[in-house]
Design an enzyme around this catalytic site. Structure first.
Site, mmCIF file in Angstrom:
data_model
loop_
_atom_site.group_PDB
_atom_site.id
_atom_site.type_symbol
_atom_site.label_atom_id
_atom_site.label_comp_id
_atom_site.label_asym_id
_atom_site.label_seq_id
_atom_site.Cartn_x
_atom_site.Cartn_y
_atom_site.Cartn_z
ATOM 1 N N GLU A 366 43.862 35.998 36.635
ATOM 2 C CA GLU A 366 45.017 36.750 37.167
ATOM 3 C C GLU A 366 44.913 38.246 36.844
ATOM 4 O OE1 GLU A 366 48.735 34.905 37.559
ATOM 5 O OE2 GLU A 366 47.909 32.880 37.350
HETATM 6 N N1 CAA Z 1 53.515 44.900 44.299
HETATM 7 C C1 CAA Z 1 53.580 45.292 45.606
HETATM 8 N N2 CAA Z 1 52.642 46.082 46.159
HETATM 9 C C2 CAA Z 1 51.621 46.489 45.387
HETATM 10 C C3 CAA Z 1 51.499 46.128 44.029
HETATM 11 C C4 CAA Z 1 52.510 45.303 43.479
HETATM 12 N N3 CAA Z 1 52.457 44.904 42.200
HETATM 13 N N4 CAA Z 1 50.365 46.667 43.522
HETATM 14 C C5 CAA Z 1 49.788 47.364 44.516
HETATM 15 N N5 CAA Z 1 50.553 47.252 45.642
HETATM 16 C C6 CAA Z 1 50.306 47.916 46.924
HETATM 17 C C7 CAA Z 1 50.272 49.422 46.702
HETATM 18 O O1 CAA Z 1 51.585 49.945 46.733
HETATM 19 C C8 CAA Z 1 49.408 49.912 47.840
HETATM 20 O O2 CAA Z 1 50.176 50.011 49.034
HETATM 21 P P1 CAA Z 1 50.733 51.462 49.547
HETATM 22 O O3 CAA Z 1 49.502 52.274 49.824
HETATM 23 O O4 CAA Z 1 51.530 51.115 50.748
HETATM 24 O O5 CAA Z 1 51.546 52.022 48.436
HETATM 25 C C9 CAA Z 1 48.427 48.759 48.044
HETATM 26 O O6 CAA Z 1 49.008 47.600 47.409
HETATM 27 C C10 CAA Z 1 47.073 49.051 47.392
HETATM 28 O O7 CAA Z 1 47.304 49.330 46.023
HETATM 29 P P2 CAA Z 1 46.183 49.970 45.092
HETATM 30 O O8 CAA Z 1 45.655 51.219 45.744
HETATM 31 O O9 CAA Z 1 46.720 50.063 43.716
HETATM 32 O O10 CAA Z 1 45.025 48.853 45.192
HETATM 33 P P3 CAA Z 1 43.574 48.799 44.604
HETATM 34 O O11 CAA Z 1 42.653 48.354 45.659
HETATM 35 O O12 CAA Z 1 43.260 50.058 43.847
HETATM 36 O O13 CAA Z 1 43.610 47.551 43.582
HETATM 37 C C11 CAA Z 1 44.068 46.400 41.557
HETATM 38 C C12 CAA Z 1 44.505 47.434 42.614
HETATM 39 C C13 CAA Z 1 45.111 46.504 40.498
HETATM 40 C C14 CAA Z 1 42.688 46.677 40.956
HETATM 41 C C15 CAA Z 1 44.076 44.998 42.239
HETATM 42 O O14 CAA Z 1 42.988 44.855 43.104
HETATM 43 C C16 CAA Z 1 44.089 43.863 41.247
HETATM 44 O O15 CAA Z 1 45.137 43.524 40.697
HETATM 45 N N6 CAA Z 1 42.910 43.206 41.028
HETATM 46 C C17 CAA Z 1 42.836 42.005 40.264
HETATM 47 C C18 CAA Z 1 43.015 40.821 41.145
HETATM 48 C C19 CAA Z 1 43.502 39.619 40.421
HETATM 49 O O16 CAA Z 1 44.388 39.690 39.575
HETATM 50 N N7 CAA Z 1 42.946 38.464 40.798
HETATM 51 C C20 CAA Z 1 43.329 37.222 40.229
HETATM 52 C C21 CAA Z 1 43.407 36.169 41.293
HETATM 53 S S1 CAA Z 1 44.332 34.733 40.939
HETATM 54 C C22 CAA Z 1 43.517 33.876 39.711
HETATM 55 O O17 CAA Z 1 43.148 34.415 38.716
HETATM 56 C C23 CAA Z 1 43.203 32.439 39.936
HETATM 57 C C24 CAA Z 1 44.039 31.383 39.342
HETATM 58 O O18 CAA Z 1 44.150 30.352 39.970
HETATM 59 C C25 CAA Z 1 44.691 31.468 38.002
#
Ligand code: CAA
Length: 382
Positions: A366
């Site tokens: 996550e």
């Molecule tokens: N809520 C709503 N919108 C959001 C948000 C949030 N928390 N975070 C970002 N956004 C929106 C932003 O506002 C932006 O939109 P706008 O341009 O309209 O404002 C858009 O999303 C892009 O945001 P970023 O530029 O911040 O995106 P980024 O490409 O730089 O990536 C990141 C950000 C934090 C690195 C993200 O890619 C991330 O969280 N990566 C990790 C993914 C992850 O957690 N994966 C786990 C998968 S589930 C799992 O683990 C499996 C399981 O079964 C347990």
């Protein structure tokens, strides 16, 4: 400011504690040994759900209990004290699996797919991660192309919790690559849809009582009405689901750390070396003091994030902080608890060995803790 819990919150905490002692703790070691999710699934759906423990924060109008995320966190602490693998399946169901439908589903979609989740009748999975889209979740290679009145999905997902047991999958796919992150959309894919194939079980170091599998989409055709939210809203849907998901992971971290600390305290009072209990040796007593401080810090962060989310206030930064601190605490406290047990803690005979292995994933899934630092610093420095 009020640090007391409501009667309902305390009631659920007690119910979960008693349920775990009776139904979950006895089989935890065997599920880990056999990497068996099927018995956890049976307990979850046949015994836990009827008590309402799978329905905590889901609104009453959809068949839930109408409680809040704080209650969910308290339940998570209790469950993960006992079995983190079970806790993973539970947390994914209660957050990533259900939240997208709750927050972005139309009324028709909610009646069809969210109500059975709120009632604890069905499981749901969250399909975001791909072989080339892990931390960089925006790099989705799975595609969805509108063809007549259906979308055709092609691609694959990895590490999908509850896959194979879930009826409902929220799947993220690129609908317009030229728009980058704004070209990702979210879809509901039901199990048994032609062209949707579930891969083999992943073999893991820990959380072995939970199941993670790959998903494959080969010209998988789904009705246009399975689009969740609007085209291009997928990334926002995924990130907002992860805000809640990270509260769930953080509660897992606090729970396993609490369990390890309790075990270490008990053992340190019983284990006599150099003529007195090791708890009265300052080297051990100070370790316990440090462990307790970290558990309490993480617990408060989780409750704060859960409370903010329940109030409808922004909590992206706080849930990332809670996840980061609680998972690091889980790793450190379980490791130190093994240290206090010495050789006995390293043996398979004691749950601590499993707890330490289980804790590691909390720093990874996550969003790795490096990604949490990106989210936190981004929120502070923007
Ligand atoms: N809520 C709503 N919108 C959001 C948000 C949030 N928390 N975070 C970002 N956004 C929106 C932003 O506002 C932006 O939109 P706008 O341009 O309209 O404002 C858009 O999303 C892009 O945001 P970023 O530029 O911040 O995106 P980024 O490409 O730089 O990536 C990141 C950000 C934090 C690195 C993200 O890619 C991330 O969280 N990566 C990790 C993914 C992850 O957690 N994966 C786990 C998968 S589930 C799992 O683990 C499996 C399981 O079964 C347990």
């Amino acid at each position: 400011m009020n640090f007391t819990f409501t009667e309902e919150q305390l009631l659920i905490q007690k119910l979960m504690r008693e349920f775990c002692a009776k139904e979950i703790a006895p089989g935890a070691a065997e599920r880990d040994e056999k990497a068996d999710f099927s018995s956890a699934y049976e307990i979850m759906m046949k015994k836990m759900a009827p008590l309402g423990l799978m329905s905590l924060w889901f609104p009453k109008e959809y068949g839930g209990l109408g409680l809040d995320y704080v209650t969910f966190a308290l339940a998570g602490f209790e469950l993960n004290k006992v079995e983190v693998g079970f806790g993973t399946a539970y947390s994914v169901q209660m957050t990533l699996g259900s939240y997208p439908l709750y927050a972005y589903g139309t009324e028709e979609q909610k009646q069809k797919w969210f109500v059975p989740l709120a009632k604890g009748e069905k499981l749901a999975s969250f399909g975001l991660t791909e072989p080339n889209a892990g931390s960089d979740a925006a790099m989705q290679e799975t595609t969805a192309v509108l063809d007549g009145d259906s979308y055709v999905l092609n691609g694959s997902k990895i590490y999908i919790t509850n896959a194979g047991y879930s009826d409902i999958y929220t799947v993220f796919a690129m609908t317009d690559k030229s728009k980058g992150v704004k070209g990702i959309s979210a879809f509901i894919v039901e199990k048994d849809t032609p062209g949707f194939v579930i891969g083999p079980e992943s073999r893991k170091m820990g959380i072995r009582a939970s199941t993670q599998r790959e998903l494959y989409f080969e010209n998988c055709r789904i009705p246009e009405g399975n689009l969740l939210g609007k085209e291009g809203e997928g990334f926002k849907i995924a990130m907002s689901a992860l805000d809640l998901g990270r509260v769930g992971v953080a509660a897992q971290g606090v729970g396993v750390a609490m369990g390890a600390l309790e075990a270490a305290v008990k053992y340190s009072k019983e284990r006599v070396q150099f003529g007195k209990p090791i708890s009265s040796q300052q080297a051990v007593a100070f370790m316990i003091a440090d462990m307790a401080c970290k558990v309490e810090t993480a617990r408060l962060l989780v409750l704060e994030a859960a409370w903010l989310g329940s109030q409808g206030l922004p909590y992206t930064k706080e849930s990332a902080m809670a996840k980061l601190v609680a998972s690091d605490t889980a790793m450190e406290v379980t490791t130190n608890a093994v240290q206090i047990f010495g050789g006995a803690g390293y043996l398979k005979d004691h749950p601590l060995e499993r707890m330490m292995r289980d804790a590691k994933i909390l720093q990874i899934y996550e969003g790795t803790n490096q990604i949490q630092r990106l989210v936190i610093s981004g929120a502070i420095l923007r």
